[in-house]
Design an enzyme around this catalytic site. Structure first.
Site, mmCIF file in Angstrom:
data_model
loop_
_atom_site.group_PDB
_atom_site.id
_atom_site.type_symbol
_atom_site.label_atom_id
_atom_site.label_comp_id
_atom_site.label_asym_id
_atom_site.label_seq_id
_atom_site.Cartn_x
_atom_site.Cartn_y
_atom_site.Cartn_z
ATOM 1 N N ASP A 182 5.791 -2.498 -6.651
ATOM 2 C CA ASP A 182 5.295 -3.315 -5.532
ATOM 3 C C ASP A 182 4.967 -4.743 -6.004
ATOM 4 O O ASP A 182 4.649 -4.946 -7.170
ATOM 5 C CB ASP A 182 4.059 -2.659 -4.896
ATOM 6 C CG ASP A 182 2.949 -2.339 -5.884
ATOM 7 O OD1 ASP A 182 3.243 -1.760 -6.942
ATOM 8 O OD2 ASP A 182 1.788 -2.663 -5.596
ATOM 9 N N THR A 219 0.807 -1.224 0.000
ATOM 10 C CA THR A 219 0.000 0.000 0.000
ATOM 11 C C THR A 219 0.840 1.274 0.000
ATOM 12 O O THR A 219 0.344 2.339 -0.360
ATOM 13 C CB THR A 219 -0.924 0.035 1.224
ATOM 14 O OG1 THR A 219 -0.135 0.037 2.419
ATOM 15 C CG2 THR A 219 -1.879 -1.153 1.223
ATOM 16 N N GLU A 260 -3.831 -6.398 -1.343
ATOM 17 C CA GLU A 260 -2.993 -5.306 -0.850
ATOM 18 C C GLU A 260 -2.450 -5.676 0.532
ATOM 19 O O GLU A 260 -3.193 -6.131 1.401
ATOM 20 C CB GLU A 260 -3.794 -4.007 -0.745
ATOM 21 C CG GLU A 260 -4.135 -3.364 -2.077
ATOM 22 C CD GLU A 260 -3.019 -2.481 -2.605
ATOM 23 O OE1 GLU A 260 -1.938 -2.439 -1.978
ATOM 24 O OE2 GLU A 260 -3.237 -1.835 -3.645
ATOM 25 N N HIS A 302 2.506 -6.523 -8.733
ATOM 26 C CA HIS A 302 2.076 -5.395 -9.563
ATOM 27 C C HIS A 302 3.183 -5.005 -10.536
ATOM 28 O O HIS A 302 2.926 -4.597 -11.678
ATOM 29 C CB HIS A 302 1.721 -4.216 -8.660
ATOM 30 C CG HIS A 302 0.793 -3.229 -9.293
ATOM 31 N ND1 HIS A 302 0.325 -2.123 -8.622
ATOM 32 C CD2 HIS A 302 0.258 -3.161 -10.528
ATOM 33 C CE1 HIS A 302 -0.467 -1.430 -9.422
ATOM 34 N NE2 HIS A 302 -0.517 -2.031 -10.589
#
Length: 262
Positions: A163, A44, A106, A153
């Site tokens: 990330d 996050t 997440e 990601h």
């Protein structure tokens, strides 16, 4: 006479009746597949409170959120049959806009922050790693997700996103929990050979990355886009040396992965 009219009316009404029942048992189509094909992991880049606020009140979302508190549950923010807005501009295995075909997870983590001594990487909590492993195992079994379709990601948006970052324990997840893709040492050692590396052209090597799923052009030249893909690959499989350049070790890794999963 009245009785005859009633009987005729019933017969005519019966002839025009429509069956509105939905039958999902008698016939089943073979031409179908699961909507969910990928699991995408994120961090996050902010703390628990801001993460929750952002993912529940903003224009981004994920299906699941794992906080830093080990006694917190795994929070489901979006039903699995709905699209979460977590992937953005993305591609893998010839598919684009992976929000359509993925589940997003997440993990609360500050990612990379600047300090007086330079950049600082923030490790994941042990409870987060175990919760992530538990959740991926459950989702992989439910949707029959292939190991190499469990991605970061950064894998689906090279250069745009980094990330879940270089401290995410991809190798540990594979070896300890049987999650995700990782190459076998015997295959890596076979391809870690300068003679083999030397006979592969740039096009051949680019084809290996495209074959695995990365959106790499087979052009014979290493473009800036290609170098971003190499960095994304190294971020996942060789986080201690993210050069963005092709070398023997990176070559041996992609060859070993394709040998195992393709």
């Amino acid at each position: 006479m009245q009785l005859i009219i009633v009987v005729i009316s019933i017969i005519l009404t019966g002839c025009s009746m429509v069956n509105y029942e939905v039958d999902n048992v008698t016939y089943t189509a073979k031409g179908k597949n699961q909507r969910v094909k990928f699991i995408i992991l994120h961090y996050t880049a902010c703390d628990d409170k801001i993460s929750i606020d952002t993912l529940t009140k903003g224009n981004v979302s994920s299906h699941y959120l794992i906080t830093t508190h080990k006694w917190d549950p795994i929070f489901q923010l979006v039903p699995e049959n709905e699209r979460a807005w977590h992937a953005g501009i993305s591609s893998f295995q010839g598919r684009s806009n992976l929000n359509d075909t993925s589940i997003g997870i997440e993990i609360v983590n500050l990612g990379v922050s600047e300090t007086e001594g330079g950049l600082k990487l923030h490790p994941f909590h042990e409870s987060q790693i175990r919760k992530t492993a538990y959740l991926i195992k459950k989702l992989s079994k439910k949707y029959k997700i292939e190991p190499k379709n469990i991605l970061g990601h950064s894998d689906i948006s090279p250069g745009r996103k980094i990330d879940p970052g270089p401290l995410f324990p991809w190798e540990r997840l594979h070896r300890e929990f049987g999650i995700g893709a990782w190459y076998d040492s015997i295959d890596f050692n076979f391809y870690y050979d300068s003679a083999i590396f030397g006979i592969y052209s740039t096009e051949n090597i680019q084809s290996e990355f495209k074959r695995y799923g990365y959106d790499m052009e087979v052009s014979g030249e290493w473009s800036e886009k290609d170098k971003k893909i190499l960095k994304a690959f190294q971020l996942h499989f060789r986080p201690k040396n993210i050069s963005g350049e092709i070398d023997l070790e990176t070559f041996a890794m992609i060859k070993a992965l394709n040998h195992k999963y393709r």
